[in-house]
Structures are given as structure tokens and as C-alpha cells.
Design an enzyme around this catalytic site. Structure first.
Site, PDB file in Angstrom:
ATOM      1  N   LYS A 151      41.580  31.241  39.137  1.00  0.00           N
ATOM      2  CA  LYS A 151      40.458  31.979  38.546  1.00  0.00           C
ATOM      3  C   LYS A 151      40.320  31.570  37.089  1.00  0.00           C
ATOM      4  CE  LYS A 151      38.803  36.604  37.506  1.00  0.00           C
ATOM      5  NZ  LYS A 151      38.932  38.036  37.801  1.00  0.00           N
ATOM      6  N   LYS A 195      37.646  30.223  41.858  1.00  0.00           N
ATOM      7  CA  LYS A 195      36.572  31.046  41.317  1.00  0.00           C
ATOM      8  C   LYS A 195      36.309  30.697  39.868  1.00  0.00           C
ATOM      9  CE  LYS A 195      35.834  35.812  40.004  1.00  0.00           C
ATOM     10  NZ  LYS A 195      36.400  37.119  39.874  1.00  0.00           N
TER      11      LYS A 195
END
Ligand code: PBG
Length: 326
Positions: A198, A251
Site C-alpha cells: 500500500k 494499492k
């Protein structure tokens, strides 16, 4: 063999030929819908920066999920917005908290007909908006004290009926801590989908408005990955796999398709990609101005993420895309 004998366009002449030659599929089961449920409201509220998305009541959430189940979407991931926040984010592990109530309502209504994923983080629940407990020392967030809290949240979400816990706070050791807590509490069957790669991204803007989770001071670069960090991402994924992650995530999606491809090739776990709020918002904003066609841009974005290696796509397009894929 050279031109004119070789003509690659032969496979592109008709829709049927193009369909036969397609290299990746996009099906409703590949899509996971992120949904927001807010405590203390009596009607769902529109989210201006995410057209078509809402902050739900538990009741409107059940109705929305009913449509998604009908459309064959693979799963939903829930984000809670509590009525009260404090420094510890204690609303996150309240067995009567808004996400826990939503999970129970969804489980009661749909039984095992769809996969229920609970996002696990503190940023929506803390008054300071960071993803963990604040530290006194040189770091913004106290990694190890936060892990204890994550364990508590995970067991509370599992008790409420989550199939999958998805930690998004980017603390080191979070997968191991959650696995240990789940197993000790009698939930060895509950899976962990780790937001392993992330990145600290500008594309989370609309989400923070929707989830009311912007940090009050500082930013998240002390715990999320730097945008340049391909090797850092792979090390982080490796660590989460070693700690027992059952699936991993990259992400955002579009700006990190190379990372997604690398993760897919190096690890054999299911790989998810989160096409985040800013990715959805920018497509909608351009379409609103007539600058691109919404339906075809949506499809192209999702097919590209599948092509780069995603088994599952977390996307605010889930419902609209699933409708066109029937
Ligand atoms: C935070 C969290 C974020 C998103 C999912 N979980 C935002 C952040 O890290 O600030 C972003 C999702 C999106 O933008 O759609 N735990």
C-alpha cells in the site's frame, strides 16, 4: 513469414473474433465492492467526490448488498464511520460498533452467499486520523502497541461474522499479530487479505472524505510505501506472506500496475488490486465533462488491472461493471 502473409488484424475484424481472441476475462466474481456504513444517520448520504457511492445506514447497506449479490459480485469490503472518535480508536473493537452491526445484519440476510470482508484500520476511529496509536518517540505511530489493538479489532470483526480480515494500516507485523489473535480466539478459519503493498498516495483523497479519516496532522509517509518503491513493495509482500497472509493486495492499482505484475509473478497467493477512490473519481470527473466515455473507460481500467495480474479488483465500479457483464 512476412507481410502481406501475416496479418494480425484477422483476429480483430468482428466482435466474435475479438471475443475468441481475448486474453483476459472480467467477470462479476472478480469484483469486490468497497462500502461505507456510518453510525448515527437515518438516511444514506451521497459522497460528492465519489459519484454514485454513499455513506450507508445498516438498512440501506443491506439493500445495496442485495443488489450486488444478485449481480454476482465476488464480495464486499466494509468501512465503518463511528459516531464518536477517541485517541485509541476504541469504536473499532466495540462488539456493537457500526461495522460489527453491519456484518451481523449482512450475515443474517445473505448467509454464506457472498464473501464478507472487513477492512481493519484505526484511521476512521481515531480523533487524530492516523492508522495506529500515536507514539511519544521519533515515530508518528507506535507500531507495536498498535498491533495489540489490531488483534482486538480482528477478533471483534470475526465474532460479528467476517470471512476475511483486511488490515490496511501498514504496521510491521500486523499479519502475524492478527493471525495469532484470530487463532487464539477460535477463528482459525478466518482469512487475512493483507494490504501488503500500500503506497502513500494522493489518490486516496475522495476516500478520506467518504470515510472521514484524514490525518489531523502530518501524513502517512512514515508507514505507507514510497511511490518509487518496487523493491520495498516486494519485501513487504514477502514479509506478509511469511507471517501467514492468505491473499495480498497492491494499492492503488493503475499507477502501480508494474508492482502488481511483479507481485503476481513472484507469489502464488491470490492477488488483489485496489482501484482506489481517486482512480474512480478521475474517470467520473472526466466523463462528466464529456472528455471520455464512462462505460468504456471503466471497462478498460478494469481489464488493464486484470491483465496486469489481479485475481480480484476492489473497485467502486463493482456494481456498474457487473451490470454490463451479465
Ligand atoms: C485507510 C485506508 C485508506 C484507503 C483504504 N483504507 C486511505 C488511507 O490510507 O488514507 C483508501 C481507499 C481509497 O482511496 O479508495 N486505512
Amino acid at each position: 513469414m512476412r507481410f502481406p502473409a501475416v496479418r494480425s488484424r484477422r483476429w480483430r475484424r468482428t466482435e466474435a473474433l475479438r471475443r475468441l481472441a481475448a486474453e483476459v476475462d472480467l467477470l462479476p466474481r472478480h469484483l469486490i465492492a468497497p462500502l461505507f456504513v456510518k453510525e448515527g444517520i437515518s438516511e444514506p448520504l451521497a459522497i460528492p467526490s465519489l459519484p454514485g457511492q454513499r455513506q450507508h445506514t445498516v438498512e440501506s447497506l443491506v439493500a445495496e448488498v442485495g443488489e450486488l449479490v444478485e449481480l454476482g459480485v465476488g464480495g464486499v469490503i466494509l468501512f465503518g464511520i463511528p459516531a464518536y472518535k477517541d485517541a485509541q480508536g476504541s469504536g473499532a473493537w466495540d462488539d456493537h460498533g457500526v461495522v460489527q452491526r453491519a456484518l451481523r445484519a449482512l450475515r443474517a440476510e445473505f448467509d454464506d452467499r457472498l464473501v464478507l470482508i472487513a477492512d481493519l484500520c484505526l484511521c476512521e476511529y481515531t480523533d487524530h486520523g492516523h492508522c495506529g496509536l500515536l507514539a511519544d518517540g521519533p515515530e508518528i505511530v507506535d507500531n507495536d502497541r498498535t498491533l495489540e489493538v489490531y488483534g482486538r479489532i480482528a477478533t471483534s470483526q470475526a465474532r460479528a461474522g467476517a470471512d476475511v480480515i483486511a488490515p490496511s494500516g501498514m504496521m510491521d507485523g500486523q499479519v502475524a499479530a492478527i493471525r495469532q489473535a484470530l487463532d487464539a480466539a477460535g477463528f482459525p478459519h478466518v482469512a487475512i487479505l493483507s494490504y501488503a503493498a500500500k503506497f502513500a498516495s494522493a489518490f486516496y483523497g475522495p476516500f478520506r472524505e467518504a470515510a472521514e479519516s484524514s490525518p489531523r496532522f502530518g501524513d502517512r509517509r512514515g508507514y505507507q510505501l514510497p511511490p518509487s518503491g518496487l523493491r520495498a513493495a516486494l519485501r513487504r509482500v514477502e514479509q506478509d506472506v511469511a507471517e501467514g497472509a492468505d491473499a495480498v493486495m497492491v494499492k492503488p492499482a493503475l499507477p502501480y500496475l508494474d508492482v502488481l505484475r511483479a507481485v503476481r509473478e513472484r507469489f502464488d497467493l491470490p492477488t488483489a488490486a485496489y482501484c482506489v477512490s481517486g482512480e474512480y473519481a478521475m474517470v467520473h470527473a472526466a466523463a462528466e465533462r464529456g472528455w471520455l466515455d464512462l462505460a468504456s473507460a471503466m471497462r478498460e481500467v478494469l481489464v488493464a488491472i486484470r491483465r496486469a495480474g489481479a485475481d480480484w479488483i476492489l473497485t467502486y465500479f463493482a456494481k456498474d461493471a457487473a451490470k454490463t457483464l451479465r
